[in-house]
Design an enzyme around this catalytic site. Sequence first.
Site, PDB file in Angstrom:
ATOM      1  CG  HIS A 137      67.424  56.234   8.086  1.00  7.97           C
ATOM      2  ND1 HIS A 137      68.124  57.108   8.891  1.00  7.97           N
ATOM      3  CD2 HIS A 137      67.203  55.126   8.855  1.00  7.97           C
ATOM      4  CE1 HIS A 137      68.323  56.559  10.073  1.00  7.97           C
ATOM      5  NE2 HIS A 137      67.767  55.372  10.090  1.00  7.97           N
ATOM      6  CG  HIS A 211      71.205  52.165   9.951  1.00  7.34           C
ATOM      7  ND1 HIS A 211      70.924  51.130  10.828  1.00  7.34           N
ATOM      8  CD2 HIS A 211      70.285  53.116  10.185  1.00  7.34           C
ATOM      9  CE1 HIS A 211      69.860  51.460  11.533  1.00  7.34           C
ATOM     10  NE2 HIS A 211      69.453  52.649  11.177  1.00  7.34           N
ATOM     11  CD  GLU A 346      71.816  54.980  13.069  1.00  8.42           C
ATOM     12  OE1 GLU A 346      71.191  55.622  12.211  1.00  8.42           O
ATOM     13  OE2 GLU A 346      71.250  54.381  14.002  1.00  8.42           O
TER      14      GLU A 346
END
Length: 381
Positions: A137, A211, A346
Amino acid sequence: MKQSKSVFVAIVLAFLNIGLSMPVTASAMVNPQIKKEAFGMTSGGESVELYTLTNANGMEARIMTYGGAIVSLKVPDRAGKFADVVLGHDTLDGYLKRSPYFGSIIGRYGNRIGRGQFSLNGKQYRLPKNNGENTLHGGDHGFDKVLWKAKELKSGNGVGLSLTYLSKDGEEGFPGNLSVTVIYTLTNNNELKIDYAATTDKATVVNLTNHSYFNLAGQGDILQHELMINAKRFTPVDSGLIPTGELRDVQGTPMDFTRSAVIGARIGQRDEQLAFGKGYDHNWALNNNTGRLALAARVYEPRTGRVMEVSTTEPGLQFYSGNFLDGSITGKGGQVYQHRYGFCLETQHFPDSPNKPRFPSTVLRPGQMYKTSTIYKFSVK
Ligand code: GLA
């Protein structure tokens, strides 16, 4: 005269009756609006704003400028009763102290890049390894931990918030000044639309997503939710959750959600992929890879009747079943987030694409425009 008066009264009463038997909360039309308030300060002393977007049906999304995160999302159930269907904290402090990316914008690269490195145009780039040997991420200080600049937008069919951020050349090891815009629009069709755009001044890799952890019941674990994923194949991973490069058929595996299935039904099965993910934590290769908006997934919560449909222009979808939630985070309203109390869907390009030449490319070059859209649409059944 007297008679027509009583007929009139009867008609009015009939109307009132219809009105009262309908769920007042969900049917009341309100003016779409956006409200701004202070949410607190970062440790560096920068102020964070919280925006509340309300649509004509009273559906409400709250978004903050820290991480561009969706802080709450209130949608009606089949009786018209509203509940907050995303996990998070009541205060900014909660987010600053501990948040496994609750509701945040994820970038510059959503999900994992193997061994924290990739090469582009013959040059090797090294990224912070914040997930074992890998980068997750966007690194140590991804887009979920930066302040976004907000601008309110009024659209024809709802209200919106535009968030911008300039990620400097070399930030978290990525090349190129990347100028990013994320627009959240809450439409009067009970959709939360997210439009992502970015440009760069040097070739780089980009993979943006959101997210949010959903729980359509508003509480408890998510194992009874029913899920459909519009994908015949997924990308199997190694034990570090890096794709092997294979696109595997879901048929005959616990990954098969081509027909709606209860999330908890097969999650405990003995299966190598489920073992690696500690549950579902995988990328599905969506059937639609045209780059045009199409249905990616549908979730139904039988007790409340809430339905969420996810449409996207992206080729991939990470379904994460909240396997790392373990009761150590207390969130909104004092709720303790136990194992699998939320799930994420996602929309994305595939994990580790920078090192997988056969996956759809995540490279963005100067002069090109990165543009993707995802819609979370809410209804009841
Ligand atoms: C993503 C990853 C998971 C996990 C969560 C955050 O969904 O794929 O492995 O890291 O984010 O906890």
